[in-house]
Design a protein around this motif. Structure first.
Motif, mmCIF file in Angstrom:
data_model
loop_
_atom_site.group_PDB
_atom_site.id
_atom_site.type_symbol
_atom_site.label_atom_id
_atom_site.label_comp_id
_atom_site.label_asym_id
_atom_site.label_seq_id
_atom_site.Cartn_x
_atom_site.Cartn_y
_atom_site.Cartn_z
ATOM 1 N N LEU A 45 0.819 -1.288 -0.037
ATOM 2 C CA LEU A 45 0.014 -0.008 -0.045
ATOM 3 C C LEU A 45 0.994 1.485 -0.058
ATOM 4 N N ASN A 46 0.950 1.948 -0.904
ATOM 5 C CA ASN A 46 1.503 3.105 -1.158
ATOM 6 C C ASN A 46 0.949 4.357 -0.192
ATOM 7 N N ILE A 47 1.221 4.393 0.972
ATOM 8 C CA ILE A 47 0.538 5.334 1.878
ATOM 9 C C ILE A 47 1.260 6.767 1.797
ATOM 10 N N TRP A 48 2.460 6.580 1.501
ATOM 11 C CA TRP A 48 3.280 8.047 1.155
ATOM 12 C C TRP A 48 2.761 8.728 -0.224
ATOM 13 N N GLY A 49 2.520 7.765 -0.866
ATOM 14 C CA GLY A 49 1.885 8.491 -2.321
ATOM 15 C C GLY A 49 0.344 8.975 -1.943
ATOM 16 N N LEU A 50 -0.364 8.141 -1.227
ATOM 17 C CA LEU A 50 -1.663 8.705 -0.854
ATOM 18 C C LEU A 50 -1.603 10.167 -0.022
ATOM 19 N N HIS A 51 -0.541 10.104 0.767
ATOM 20 C CA HIS A 51 -0.687 11.375 1.787
ATOM 21 C C HIS A 51 0.112 12.455 0.951
ATOM 22 N N HIS A 52 0.514 12.296 -0.170
ATOM 23 C CA HIS A 52 1.215 13.252 -0.897
ATOM 24 C C HIS A 52 0.706 13.512 -2.311
ATOM 25 N N ASP A 53 -0.756 13.100 -2.359
ATOM 26 C CA ASP A 53 -1.389 13.325 -3.768
ATOM 27 C C ASP A 53 -2.040 14.572 -3.948
ATOM 28 N N GLU A 54 -1.494 15.153 -4.836
ATOM 29 C CA GLU A 54 -2.002 16.574 -5.209
ATOM 30 C C GLU A 54 -3.513 16.837 -5.196
ATOM 31 N N THR A 55 -4.077 15.771 -5.897
ATOM 32 C CA THR A 55 -5.450 15.761 -6.087
ATOM 33 C C THR A 55 -6.419 15.749 -4.957
ATOM 34 N N ILE A 56 -5.825 15.185 -3.685
ATOM 35 C CA ILE A 56 -6.699 15.154 -2.738
ATOM 36 C C ILE A 56 -5.900 16.327 -1.555
ATOM 37 N N TRP A 57 -4.833 16.745 -1.696
ATOM 38 C CA TRP A 57 -4.446 17.715 -0.562
ATOM 39 C C TRP A 57 -4.065 19.052 -1.025
ATOM 40 N N GLY A 58 -3.986 19.300 -2.409
ATOM 41 C CA GLY A 58 -3.660 20.444 -3.094
ATOM 42 C C GLY A 58 -2.031 20.973 -3.141
ATOM 43 N N ASP A 59 -1.844 20.947 -1.695
ATOM 44 C CA ASP A 59 -0.370 21.404 -1.789
ATOM 45 C C ASP A 59 0.327 20.439 -0.489
ATOM 46 N N PRO A 60 0.588 19.337 -0.957
ATOM 47 C CA PRO A 60 0.992 18.181 -0.233
ATOM 48 C C PRO A 60 2.256 18.552 0.472
ATOM 49 N N GLU A 61 3.129 19.388 -0.315
ATOM 50 C CA GLU A 61 4.384 19.567 0.198
ATOM 51 C C GLU A 61 4.745 20.686 1.307
ATOM 52 N N ASN A 62 3.716 21.395 1.377
ATOM 53 C CA ASN A 62 3.525 22.251 2.483
ATOM 54 C C ASN A 62 2.978 21.546 3.872
ATOM 55 N N PHE A 63 3.845 21.962 5.017
ATOM 56 C CA PHE A 63 3.519 21.426 6.205
ATOM 57 C C PHE A 63 2.368 22.497 6.718
ATOM 58 N N VAL A 75 -11.083 20.184 15.373
ATOM 59 C CA VAL A 75 -10.239 19.030 14.348
ATOM 60 C C VAL A 75 -11.374 18.512 13.371
ATOM 61 N N LEU A 76 -11.098 18.533 12.118
ATOM 62 C CA LEU A 76 -11.912 17.610 11.444
ATOM 63 C C LEU A 76 -12.617 16.398 11.730
ATOM 64 N N THR A 77 -13.677 16.242 11.589
ATOM 65 C CA THR A 77 -14.068 14.696 12.206
ATOM 66 C C THR A 77 -13.735 13.611 11.341
ATOM 67 N N ALA A 78 -13.743 12.379 12.096
ATOM 68 C CA ALA A 78 -13.335 11.074 10.972
ATOM 69 C C ALA A 78 -14.094 11.243 9.793
ATOM 70 N N GLU A 79 -15.172 11.628 9.670
ATOM 71 C CA GLU A 79 -15.851 11.577 8.401
ATOM 72 C C GLU A 79 -15.431 12.261 7.391
ATOM 73 N N HIS A 80 -14.585 13.179 7.682
ATOM 74 C CA HIS A 80 -14.029 14.212 6.550
ATOM 75 C C HIS A 80 -13.039 13.428 5.622
ATOM 76 N N ARG A 81 -13.311 13.753 4.267
ATOM 77 C CA ARG A 81 -12.431 13.349 3.468
ATOM 78 C C ARG A 81 -11.048 13.170 3.802
ATOM 79 N N PHE A 82 -10.352 14.320 4.200
ATOM 80 C CA PHE A 82 -9.009 14.280 4.708
ATOM 81 C C PHE A 82 -8.763 13.268 5.680
ATOM 82 N N ARG A 83 -9.562 13.171 6.626
ATOM 83 C CA ARG A 83 -9.179 12.029 7.782
ATOM 84 C C ARG A 83 -9.353 10.678 7.016
#
Ligand code: HEM
Length: 154
Positions: A45-63, A75-83
């Motif tokens: 499972l490419n979790i790193w890829g999921l966590h750095h996917d621009e189509t999800i996060w927009g600006d994944p390289e920014n902390f 804090v966003l609830t567990a139902e939110h897409r980001f969570r």
């Protein structure tokens, strides 16, 4: 403490300590997202890829911990897409058994360190960050760097 919790969520996303999960084996023929998976296939499972996917996060390289806060700074609830797209501990039946312990420890460790110290890079230096220059392994780690810890009561 929503901002602290959001910071831990963002650290899980940004760092992704276990980038390719722990490999699994398909126990039966199945189809996932249109892909046929044969029984016996090894699944990474490419979790790193999921966590750095621009189509999800927009600006994944920014902390940016704020991405995990809503308009009321909660804090966003567990139902939110980001969570739902944040899987630092894997998911499903074999999800990390240490997940709650790790999250509790991270919260307590971060809070107690921030209460007692100020953190800064070595005098006159900055810590360069490039997520593609991490030390690769089952767990990712950053190359060594120096920080100055200053007690806050001094
Ligand atoms: C930030 C800290 C941690 C991260 C990011 C992490 C991440 C992971 C990941 C991604 C998996 C694979 C899940 C899967 O196969 O779907 C895993 C499994 C596991 N983790 Fe963690 N882990 C952390 C802390 C811990 C701690 C503190 C413990 C024990 C006290 C622990 C014990 C385990 C065990 C035993 C498994 C195997 C579970 C199984 O296969 O059924 N982990 N962890």
């Amino acid at each position: 403490m929503p901002y602290t919790e959001a910071t831990i969520l963002e650290a899980h996303r940004f760092l992704t300590v276990v980038p390719f999960n722990i490999p699994h084996i398909a126990v039966r023929n199945s189809t996932i997202g249109g892909y046929n998976i044969k029984k016996g296939s090894q699944i990474w499972l490419n979790i790193w890829g999921l966590h750095h996917d621009e189509t999800i996060w927009g600006d994944p390289e920014n902390f940016r911990p704020e991405r995990f806060l809503d308009d009321n700074d909660r804090v966003l609830t567990a139902e939110h897409r980001f969570r739902k797209c944040l899987l630092p501990f894997g998911t499903g039946r074999r999800v990390c058994v240490g997940k709650n312990l790790a999250n509790n420890r991270l919260f307590l460790f971060l809070c107690s360190m921030l209460q007692r110290f100020e953190f800064n890079p070595e005098d006159g230096k900055t810590v360069e960050w490039d997520s593609k220059q991490m030390r690769f392994g089952l767990a990712l780690s950053h190359k060594p760097y120096k920080m100055r810890f200053t007690p806050r009561n001094k």
